[in-house]
Design a protein around this motif. Structure first.
Motif, PDB file in Angstrom:
ATOM      1  N   UNK A 202       0.941  -1.301  -0.167  1.00  0.00           N
ATOM      2  CA  UNK A 202      -0.340  -0.099   0.013  1.00  0.00           C
ATOM      3  C   UNK A 202       0.499   1.259   0.400  1.00  0.00           C
ATOM      4  N   UNK A 203       1.839   1.672   0.354  1.00  0.00           N
ATOM      5  CA  UNK A 203       2.782   2.480   0.175  1.00  0.00           C
ATOM      6  C   UNK A 203       3.141   2.725  -0.544  1.00  0.00           C
ATOM      7  N   UNK A 204       3.747   1.751  -0.736  1.00  0.00           N
ATOM      8  CA  UNK A 204       4.311   1.365  -2.799  1.00  0.00           C
ATOM      9  C   UNK A 204       3.203   2.476  -3.312  1.00  0.00           C
ATOM     10  N   UNK A 205       2.301   1.772  -3.656  1.00  0.00           N
ATOM     11  CA  UNK A 205       1.027   2.570  -4.872  1.00  0.00           C
ATOM     12  C   UNK A 205       1.407   3.940  -4.530  1.00  0.00           C
ATOM     13  N   UNK A 206       0.528   3.773  -3.211  1.00  0.00           N
ATOM     14  CA  UNK A 206       0.573   5.128  -2.436  1.00  0.00           C
ATOM     15  C   UNK A 206       1.468   5.844  -3.611  1.00  0.00           C
ATOM     16  N   UNK A 207       3.646   5.676  -2.836  1.00  0.00           N
ATOM     17  CA  UNK A 207       4.366   7.243  -2.917  1.00  0.00           C
ATOM     18  C   UNK A 207       4.377   6.769  -4.995  1.00  0.00           C
ATOM     19  N   UNK A 208       3.962   5.622  -5.596  1.00  0.00           N
ATOM     20  CA  UNK A 208       3.828   5.894  -6.942  1.00  0.00           C
ATOM     21  C   UNK A 208       2.972   6.645  -7.859  1.00  0.00           C
ATOM     22  N   UNK A 209       1.580   7.010  -6.738  1.00  0.00           N
ATOM     23  CA  UNK A 209       0.195   7.098  -7.937  1.00  0.00           C
ATOM     24  C   UNK A 209       0.680   8.537  -7.247  1.00  0.00           C
ATOM     25  N   UNK A 210       1.501   9.344  -6.364  1.00  0.00           N
ATOM     26  CA  UNK A 210       1.918  10.297  -6.047  1.00  0.00           C
ATOM     27  C   UNK A 210       2.312  10.980  -6.729  1.00  0.00           C
TER      28      UNK A 210
END
Length: 520
Positions: A202-210
């Protein structure tokens, strides 16, 4: 996202035209009453209100700036609406102004879209000069520019590189996803002590999306609202305010990116389970006096967010460019592979200790940075006070744009600049190669020089060395890989076809052996 895309519909357009009228009258009054003791640098003729906006294309503006440089010289003066802009087209000009005069040329313009609307207002790359900027720079220096800090990151760098190589063995067609996971894995561990298993984290997806949404949202200092601050006051629900609604959507992602991993580390410190990381070390210093103040917490969040935002997207782009170069230039790949076999052999995965013995691989990576500059126009600088250069006057509060792309395409420094020739770096004497190395361009200038440049270069070297040692890379049969690029703040390659195959049946064993040795 186009830098100067039309964003105004009828209601907003009426207000916008009113602003232009006021600015035009102001310009006329200033022209009639102000005398300039020295001439401005040469540049294209500007219209009273629009400046030179009408001469700028919506894409690949670095190429237009380069053409202006051929006509007007290495330093070009232009106007974006009424904003004075200085374009630096050569490395020499950038060094003379941004480095030798760094005390005056290292500020940032007001970045309304990115900082004030999207919420990237606490990251060192966007901070204006001052005590807060100094504090963030010191943190970055202590964590990314000392030998002890860099040595301490090696285990994480190797572990994530081995995971990247193993991913290519399992699903080579997903090479771009593996590159993203590799970059994110290193940054998340270094910054927050959080290990990710995949891009589904979840942190990876959030960082990549942001970071992806931010890059798509617009280049720093180039959007219409950056030149007309009153547009910031348009109601988000109103016509012509789509840019603001999009910025607020991204702002929610930025806030979550800043807060979620920070709170994770803070709770782990309280529980005594926190792993060593950039954020943990800064937080632990505050707990000795009762914990961080609100201002300190915002600074720590911003510093950590800057590491991720600055370190992930560009690193992904550079390694993607490396792979693209190897696909498009099989002769360079073959020579790099022959050097690897001769120096390292086929019985192990290369390590950073091998770097000094692989000059051709270093030449390939230098040429990739030059051949495909990852951030063509950098983040603009800003002058603090009036200055001069070669007898020309440079007004205070002038936006300064380093045309990094043109610097890396300078035929005087790099003959046949459009050709991919790693050999050029081996043909130069060491002093010349160092002076012309693209790291002197792509990592910024003066007091805005990227503090994580050695860390980033080491990451790319490890991944590229493993790729060359363990895999054969080529374009699919009958496919012409054109090597086209998106226009934007980060010059990302457009999707390209690539076949990646292990060089032998023992590749999986070599990676596992390297992992086992790392764990001992």
């Amino acid at each position: 996202m186009d830098a100067f895309s039309p964003i105004l519909t009828p209601v907003g357009l009426a207000a916008f035209l009113f602003f232009l009228l006021r600015l035009s009258l102001s310009h006329l009054n200033t022209t009639q009453t102000t005398k300039q003791p020295r001439p401005l640098p040469p540049g294209p003729v500007a219209l009273p209100v629009l400046g030179n906006v009408h001469q700028l294309p919506q894409m690949y503006q670095e190429q237009t700036f380069a053409e202006w440089g051929k006509q007007y010289g290495e330093v070009v003066y232009a106007k974006i609406f009424q904003r004075p802009v200085l374009i630096l087209n050569t490395l020499r000009a950038a060094q003379e102004l941004l480095e030798k005069k760094s005390s005056n040329f290292s500020d940032r313009p007001r970045l309304i879209l990115l900082a004030e609307l999207m919420g990237w207002d606490n990251v060192v790359t966007h901070l204006k000069m001052g005590e807060r900027h100094k504090r963030h720079r010191k943190w970055m220096h202590d964590n990314f520019q000392t030998k002890s800090a860099l040595d301490g990151y090696r285990t994480v760098q190797l572990r994530e590189t081995y995971t990247f190589l193993a991913g290519l063995l399992d699903t080579p067609a997903d090479f771009l996803s593996h590159i993203n996971r590799w970059s994110t894995g290193i940054i998340m561990d270094i910054t927050y002590g959080h290990q990710i298993a995949s891009l589904e984290d979840p942190y990876s997806r959030l960082a990549h999306q942001t970071t992806t949404e931010t890059v798509r949202g617009g280049s720093p200092g180039s959007m219409l609202v950056d030149f007309f601050p009153l547009l910031k006051e348009l109601p988000a629900w109103g016509p012509g305010a789509g840019f603001k609604r999009n910025a607020f959507r991204i702002r929610a992602l930025v806030e979550e990116l800043m807060n979620a991993p920070y709170e994770l580390v803070r709770s782990q410190i309280a529980a005594g389970t926190a792993r060593p990381s950039f954020t943990a070390s800064l937080l632990e210093e505050t707990f000795a006096r009762g914990g961080p103040t609100a201002e300190e917490a915002d600074d720590i969040k911003g510093a950590a967010g800057a590491i991720f935002a600055a370190g992930s997207e560009t690193t992904v782009t550079v390694l993607s460019n490396v792979l693209l170069a190897l696909v498009m230039h099989p002769e360079a790949f073959a020579r790099a592979q022959a050097e690897m076999d001769r120096v390292v052999g086929r019985a192990r995965v290369p390590d950073l200790d091998d770097r000094g013995s692989l000059p051709y691989l270093d030449a390939v990576l230098a040429e990739v940075l030059r051949w495909r500059c990852p951030v063509p126009l950098a983040i603009p600088h800003n002058t603090r006070t009036e200055d001069s250069w070669n007898g020309f006057r440079i007004p205070g509060d002038t936006m300064v744009v380093p045309n990094c792309w043109n610097m890396t395409q300078d035929p005087a420094a790099y003959p046949a600049p459009h050709a991919f020739r790693p050999e050029r770096w081996l043909e130069m004497d060491p002093a010349t190669a160092d002076a012309r190395h693209p790291r002197r361009i792509v990592f910024g200038f003066g007091r805005r020089l990227c503090p994580g440049r050695e860390f980033a270069e080491a990451n790319v070297w490890l991944a590229a060395a493993g790729l060359v040692a363990l895999f054969d890379v080529r374009a699919p049969a009958g496919v012409d890989v054109a090597g086209e690029y998106h226009s934007g703040f980060v010059s990302q390659p457009k999707p390209f076809a690539c076949e990646i195959r292990p060089r032998g049946a023992d590749c999986a064993d070599l990676i596992e052996k390297a992992r086992t040795a790392l764990a001992v």
